[in-house]
Design an enzyme around this catalytic site. Structure first.
Site, PDB file in Angstrom:
ATOM      1  N   SER A  62       2.128   1.318  -6.974  1.00 28.31           N
ATOM      2  CA  SER A  62       1.264   2.141  -6.331  1.00 28.31           C
ATOM      3  C   SER A  62       0.555   2.943  -7.105  1.00 28.31           C
ATOM      4  O   SER A  62      -0.532   3.630  -6.883  1.00 28.31           O
ATOM      5  CB  SER A  62       1.750   3.030  -5.169  1.00 28.31           C
ATOM      6  OG  SER A  62       2.204   2.221  -3.992  1.00 28.31           O
ATOM      7  N   LYS A  65      -3.412   2.682  -7.338  1.00 28.56           N
ATOM      8  CA  LYS A  65      -3.989   3.330  -6.403  1.00 28.56           C
ATOM      9  C   LYS A  65      -4.952   4.334  -7.245  1.00 28.56           C
ATOM     10  O   LYS A  65      -6.060   5.124  -6.751  1.00 28.56           O
ATOM     11  CB  LYS A  65      -3.496   4.185  -5.313  1.00 28.56           C
ATOM     12  CG  LYS A  65      -2.777   3.048  -4.228  1.00 28.56           C
ATOM     13  CD  LYS A  65      -1.776   3.471  -3.337  1.00 28.56           C
ATOM     14  CE  LYS A  65      -1.494   2.295  -2.661  1.00 28.56           C
ATOM     15  NZ  LYS A  65       0.175   2.545  -1.850  1.00 28.56           N
ATOM     16  N   SER A 122       0.470   7.493  -0.068  1.00 22.92           N
ATOM     17  CA  SER A 122       0.465   6.108  -0.579  1.00 22.92           C
ATOM     18  C   SER A 122       0.251   5.191   0.393  1.00 22.92           C
ATOM     19  O   SER A 122       0.917   3.931   0.280  1.00 22.92           O
ATOM     20  CB  SER A 122       1.634   5.972  -1.518  1.00 22.92           C
ATOM     21  OG  SER A 122       1.787   4.950  -2.443  1.00 22.92           O
TER      22      SER A 122
END
Length: 395
Positions: A62, A65, A122
């Site tokens: 993640s 992101k 997230s």
């Protein structure tokens, strides 16, 4: 139990920052015992203060992101979209698995709330919603992510989706999944770019310990545990998949004090820890190492006098040399800084502001810390006939 562990981490970090400075240790595993790759840089000077296998390519999870968030910030700045745009959630957005913002088909959510859901909790589903809103389809958005990575010099980074989830081939279950791949160094570059260009917009979201959106009945704590341990930490993003392990990109402000002549920020990355608490421990240790062993100081002022030089050795053709900009350097407590001046051969005429040379600063082991152009502080372009004759005879 988790609350007691968090309190213990806060107490531990407070105590270690109050201890005398550690002796510098070259064994990186003694600083970071838990991650596979890590790095710590200074945002202002770009000095690498610590690194451990920083160029090894690893799954990004993640931390991907961060790039999705950056593209959204740029799209808002460029007026491609508005942060208050209302996005209607479709099946492609709502069906995404893993960490989630719990989007539902038909729900209407502002882009800015999706950006919070992306970075604070997230949300994998939020990443798809953002991508489709900005670029109409996910593949086009991913290409934009890769183009931006190339622009930033993230030479070891490749994106296949906006969230970092592994993509498995259902027809060939034994095949390795497609994944977003990067390095600790590349992610540090991304973090630095985000703070260099969008500091206010970034920390407005990444510094939130708890995210609440009453209209959706949604509330969740930030996945970045460091925010609750060190008040000076203000970002950035956690990550986890089975292949990537536990990852974290983090940032911490260091205030101006007797050792640091400016307020500045450290940016760090850890990749591949095998437990979330070990990810936190590695990050704390790296921050401790950077704060205890490095200081940031001004080495030259803007317009500082460097010296004087004479065209053809003639006193009446005097050029005053000064620094074009100021320069700060991040140095180990044990380092001494050296400098080297390189000047061009001067030819008549010279205008105020002309670049005359450069002054470079480097450590005793030859590592270049920074450089500043040397410019002319005055014009030398209106001389007498006698001086012109002198110039002819000095050739």
């Amino acid at each position: 139990m988790r609350k007691r562990l968090k309190q213990l981490l806060i107490l531990t970090f407070t105590l270690i920052l109050s201890l005398p400075t550690l002796i510098y240790c070259d064994d990186n595993n003694k600083v970071d015992r838990y991650s596979k790759s890590s790095i710590l840089i200074d945002q202002t000077t770009n000095r690498v203060m610590f690194e451990k296998d920083p160029d090894a390519k690893r799954p990004l999870a993640s931390l991907s992101k961060m790039m999705t968030f950056l593209i959204a910030l740029e799209a808002i700045e460029n007026k491609e979209v508005n942060k208050n745009d209302i996005i209607t959630i479709d099946k492609d957005m709502a069906k995404v698995k893993g960490s989630s913002y719990h989007l539902k088909v038909g729900e209407k959510v502002p882009l800015y709330e999706l950006m919070k859901g992306l970075m604070i909790v997230s949300g994998n589903d939020a990443s798809i919603a953002i991508a489709k809103h900005i670029s109409k389809d996910v593949n086009t958005f991913v290409q934009r992510m890769n183009d931006k990575a190339k622009e930033l010099g993230m030479t070891n980074t490749t994106f296949v989706n906006p969230n970092g989830l592994p993509i498995y081939d259902l027809q060939n279950p034994k095949a390795l999944p497609k994944e977003n791949i990067s390095t600790a160094r590349d992610i540090a570059k991304l973090g630095k770019y985000m703070f260099d260009n969008y500091e206010k917009e970034v920390i407005a979201i990444t510094d939130m310990q708890t995210y609440s959106y009453p209209e959706r009945g949604f509330q969740k704590n930030n996945t970045n545990a460091l925010l609750g341990i060190i008040p000076a930490v203000d970002g950035i993003k956690t990550g986890y998949t089975g292949n990537a392990g536990y990852c974290l990109a983090f940032s911490m402000v260091v205030d101006k004090d007797k050792d640091n002549e400016i307020k500045h920020r450290m940016i760090g990355v850890v990749l591949g820890a095998n437990h979330k608490e070990k990810r936190t421990s590695a990050s704390l240790s790296i921050l401790r190492y950077g704060k205890e062993n490095f200081t940031t100081k001004k080495v030259i002022k803007k317009d500082q006098l460097i010296g004087k030089k004479y065209i053809k050795g003639l006193e009446e053709l005097e050029v005053t040399l000064k620094s074009e900009d100021e320069l700060y350097a991040t140095l180990k407590n044990t380092e001494n800084l050296k400098s080297q001046i390189t000047l061009k051969e001067l030819t008549y005429p010279v205008k105020k502001g002309d670049t005359i040379g450069v002054i470079k600063y480097f450590t005793e082991d030859g590592q270049v810390i920074g450089s500043v152009d040397i410019i002319s502080a005055n014009d030398v372009d209106n001389i007498s006939l006698i001086t012109k004759i002198k110039m002819i005879f000095t050739d």
